[in-house]
Design a protein around this motif. Structure first.
Motif, PDB file in Angstrom:
ATOM      1  N   LYS A  69       0.898  -1.288   0.060  1.00 35.71           N
ATOM      2  CA  LYS A  69      -0.273  -0.165  -0.048  1.00 35.71           C
ATOM      3  C   LYS A  69       0.757   1.297  -0.232  1.00 35.71           C
ATOM      4  O   LYS A  69       0.282   2.636  -1.019  1.00 35.71           O
ATOM      5  N   LYS A  70       2.377   1.460   0.636  1.00 40.70           N
ATOM      6  CA  LYS A  70       3.372   2.221   0.611  1.00 40.70           C
ATOM      7  C   LYS A  70       4.179   2.313  -0.249  1.00 40.70           C
ATOM      8  O   LYS A  70       4.586   3.583  -0.596  1.00 40.70           O
ATOM      9  N   ASN A  71       3.628   1.234  -1.064  1.00 39.46           N
ATOM     10  CA  ASN A  71       4.847   0.991  -2.543  1.00 39.46           C
ATOM     11  C   ASN A  71       4.191   0.765  -3.976  1.00 39.46           C
ATOM     12  O   ASN A  71       3.827  -0.020  -3.987  1.00 39.46           O
ATOM     13  N   GLU A  72       3.516   2.509  -4.722  1.00 35.80           N
ATOM     14  CA  GLU A  72       2.754   1.181  -5.796  1.00 35.80           C
ATOM     15  C   GLU A  72       4.048   0.396  -6.430  1.00 35.80           C
ATOM     16  O   GLU A  72       3.261  -0.413  -7.422  1.00 35.80           O
ATOM     17  N   ASP A  73       5.250   0.911  -6.929  1.00 33.72           N
ATOM     18  CA  ASP A  73       6.048   0.330  -7.739  1.00 33.72           C
ATOM     19  C   ASP A  73       5.615  -1.079  -6.921  1.00 33.72           C
ATOM     20  O   ASP A  73       6.043  -1.304  -8.130  1.00 33.72           O
ATOM     21  N   LEU A  74       6.510  -1.384  -6.271  1.00 33.03           N
ATOM     22  CA  LEU A  74       6.735  -2.607  -5.335  1.00 33.03           C
ATOM     23  C   LEU A  74       5.324  -3.224  -5.307  1.00 33.03           C
ATOM     24  O   LEU A  74       5.171  -4.429  -6.029  1.00 33.03           O
ATOM     25  N   LYS A  75       4.130  -2.466  -5.734  1.00 33.62           N
ATOM     26  CA  LYS A  75       2.584  -3.619  -6.250  1.00 33.62           C
ATOM     27  C   LYS A  75       2.225  -4.034  -6.863  1.00 33.62           C
ATOM     28  O   LYS A  75       1.961  -5.391  -7.441  1.00 33.62           O
ATOM     29  N   ASN A  76       2.370  -2.854  -8.033  1.00 33.66           N
ATOM     30  CA  ASN A  76       2.384  -3.323  -9.882  1.00 33.66           C
ATOM     31  C   ASN A  76       3.779  -4.609 -10.191  1.00 33.66           C
ATOM     32  O   ASN A  76       3.438  -5.511 -10.956  1.00 33.66           O
ATOM     33  N   ALA A  77       5.137  -4.541  -9.646  1.00 43.61           N
ATOM     34  CA  ALA A  77       5.963  -5.085  -9.613  1.00 43.61           C
ATOM     35  C   ALA A  77       5.443  -6.561  -8.741  1.00 43.61           C
ATOM     36  O   ALA A  77       5.530  -8.032  -9.897  1.00 43.61           O
ATOM     37  N   MET A  78       5.078  -7.101  -7.981  1.00 42.43           N
ATOM     38  CA  MET A  78       4.553  -7.778  -6.971  1.00 42.43           C
ATOM     39  C   MET A  78       2.925  -8.636  -7.746  1.00 42.43           C
ATOM     40  O   MET A  78       3.178  -9.719  -7.593  1.00 42.43           O
ATOM     41  N   SER A  79       2.248  -7.930  -8.042  1.00 37.31           N
ATOM     42  CA  SER A  79       0.924  -8.399  -8.848  1.00 37.31           C
ATOM     43  C   SER A  79       1.163  -8.693 -10.441  1.00 37.31           C
ATOM     44  O   SER A  79       0.683  -9.480 -10.897  1.00 37.31           O
ATOM     45  N   SER A  80       2.621  -8.286 -11.269  1.00 34.60           N
ATOM     46  CA  SER A  80       2.916  -8.941 -11.693  1.00 34.60           C
ATOM     47  C   SER A  80       3.751 -11.083 -12.221  1.00 34.60           C
ATOM     48  O   SER A  80       3.196 -11.192 -12.478  1.00 34.60           O
ATOM     49  N   LEU A  81       4.163 -10.376 -11.299  1.00 31.40           N
ATOM     50  CA  LEU A  81       4.863 -11.908 -10.457  1.00 31.40           C
ATOM     51  C   LEU A  81       3.973 -13.202 -10.330  1.00 31.40           C
ATOM     52  O   LEU A  81       3.739 -13.715 -10.607  1.00 31.40           O
ATOM     53  N   LEU A  82       2.888 -12.607  -9.745  1.00 35.44           N
ATOM     54  CA  LEU A  82       1.767 -12.719  -9.026  1.00 35.44           C
ATOM     55  C   LEU A  82       0.782 -13.728  -9.935  1.00 35.44           C
ATOM     56  O   LEU A  82       0.349 -14.790 -10.718  1.00 35.44           O
ATOM     57  N   THR A  83       0.180 -12.717 -10.970  1.00 33.35           N
ATOM     58  CA  THR A  83      -0.153 -13.350 -12.045  1.00 33.35           C
ATOM     59  C   THR A  83       0.331 -13.519 -12.807  1.00 33.35           C
ATOM     60  O   THR A  83       0.026 -14.915 -13.424  1.00 33.35           O
ATOM     61  N   THR A  84       1.634 -13.502 -12.935  1.00 31.57           N
ATOM     62  CA  THR A  84       2.362 -14.598 -14.134  1.00 31.57           C
ATOM     63  C   THR A  84       2.213 -16.065 -14.012  1.00 31.57           C
ATOM     64  O   THR A  84       2.375 -16.763 -14.160  1.00 31.57           O
ATOM     65  N   ASP A  85       2.689 -15.797 -12.520  1.00 34.30           N
ATOM     66  CA  ASP A  85       3.122 -17.647 -12.184  1.00 34.30           C
ATOM     67  C   ASP A  85       1.671 -17.898 -12.047  1.00 34.30           C
ATOM     68  O   ASP A  85       1.752 -19.698 -12.237  1.00 34.30           O
ATOM     69  N   MET A  86       0.774 -17.575 -11.802  1.00 33.88           N
ATOM     70  CA  MET A  86      -0.906 -18.585 -11.747  1.00 33.88           C
ATOM     71  C   MET A  86      -1.213 -18.544 -13.293  1.00 33.88           C
ATOM     72  O   MET A  86      -1.616 -20.040 -14.015  1.00 33.88           O
ATOM     73  N   ALA A  87      -0.776 -18.186 -13.866  1.00 32.37           N
ATOM     74  CA  ALA A  87      -1.180 -18.422 -15.962  1.00 32.37           C
ATOM     75  C   ALA A  87       0.029 -19.476 -15.951  1.00 32.37           C
ATOM     76  O   ALA A  87      -0.745 -20.078 -16.694  1.00 32.37           O
ATOM     77  N   ASP A  88       1.204 -19.769 -14.923  1.00 30.39           N
ATOM     78  CA  ASP A  88       1.797 -20.778 -15.749  1.00 30.39           C
ATOM     79  C   ASP A  88       1.413 -22.128 -14.821  1.00 30.39           C
ATOM     80  O   ASP A  88       1.400 -23.094 -15.390  1.00 30.39           O
ATOM     81  N   LYS A  89       0.585 -21.863 -13.751  1.00 31.61           N
ATOM     82  CA  LYS A  89       0.363 -23.150 -13.047  1.00 31.61           C
ATOM     83  C   LYS A  89      -0.530 -23.569 -14.550  1.00 31.61           C
ATOM     84  O   LYS A  89      -0.928 -24.624 -14.098  1.00 31.61           O
TER      85      LYS A  89
END
Length: 215
Positions: free
Chosen positions: A191-211
């Motif tokens: 919530k305090k780090n928008e860039d980190l939030k976007n990067a993590m969302s990208s990581l988690l979305t990619t991880d789900m797509a791979d699964k």
């Protein structure tokens, strides 16, 4: 042609340094030349006049302090040599994160090494952790179906993103290495780090797509 006083060169050097800073995308180089330009301009405001131009001088000094502070922070973020082997492996797996973002994530991470199987999640049960398994195969059970997956993947990402119960029961292998983050603490950080939030969302979305692709 008028002769320039020695102090007059400072303003020209300051302007040149400021122009040079705009040539760089690298934040450290950009801020170095910006700080240098303001430092030279500070000298001009102080030496070129009978009385120093304090109004302008105060702001140029402030700019120098801000830029030097940011350079120190950026250098610390880029310094990855102090990471352990496990931390470096995790950093390489989380490839969309910058060194600075990774260090923020690392500060609230808990490392786990186990010689026995560990149940990370239970299908339908509330989950307050997000996991990343670095070593040891993973057994995933969902709606009576059981599959085995290799490591280097998030566990609990759907529950984290949707704020819901775990969608599957996940067990680690007899010997495993994994990392966990408390969901509430991680949400507060993002919530305090928008860039980190976007990067993590990208990581988690990619991880789900791979699964899904491997299902």
């Amino acid at each position: 042609m008028p002769t320039l006083a020695p102090s007059d060169y400072l303003v020209h050097l300051a302007a040149i340094s400021t122009l040079i800073c705009y040539l760089f995308r690298d934040q450290i180089k950009l801020r170095f030349f910006a700080a240098l330009g303001d430092a030279l301009l500070t000298g001009y405001y102080y030496f070129a006049f009978d009385k120093p131009l304090w109004n302008g001088l105060v702001w140029t000094v402030a700019n120098v302090i801000i830029n030097v502070t940011m350079i120190i922070i950026l250098l610390r973020e880029h310094r990855m040599s102090l990471l352990t082997d496990h931390e470096m492996t995790l950093f390489r797996c989380l490839e969309t994160l910058t060194p600075g973002q990774f260090r923020k994530l690392l500060k609230i991470a808990t490392w786990h090494e186990s010689e026995d199987p560990v149940q990370l999640t239970e299908e339908g049960a509330a989950l307050n952790k997000l996991y990343y398994v670095l070593d040891g195969n993973i057994t995933i059970g969902k709606q009576g179906r059981v599959i085995e997956r290799e490591p280097k993947m998030f566990i609990g990402e759907i529950a984290f993103l949707r704020d819901k119960a775990a969608s599957a029961t996940v067990m680690t292998a007899s010997k495993s290495l994994y990392v966990s983050w408390d969901q509430a603490e991680l949400r507060a950080l993002l919530k305090k780090n928008e860039d980190l939030k976007n990067a993590m969302s990208s990581l988690l979305t990619t991880d789900m797509a791979d699964k899904v692709a491997r299902a």
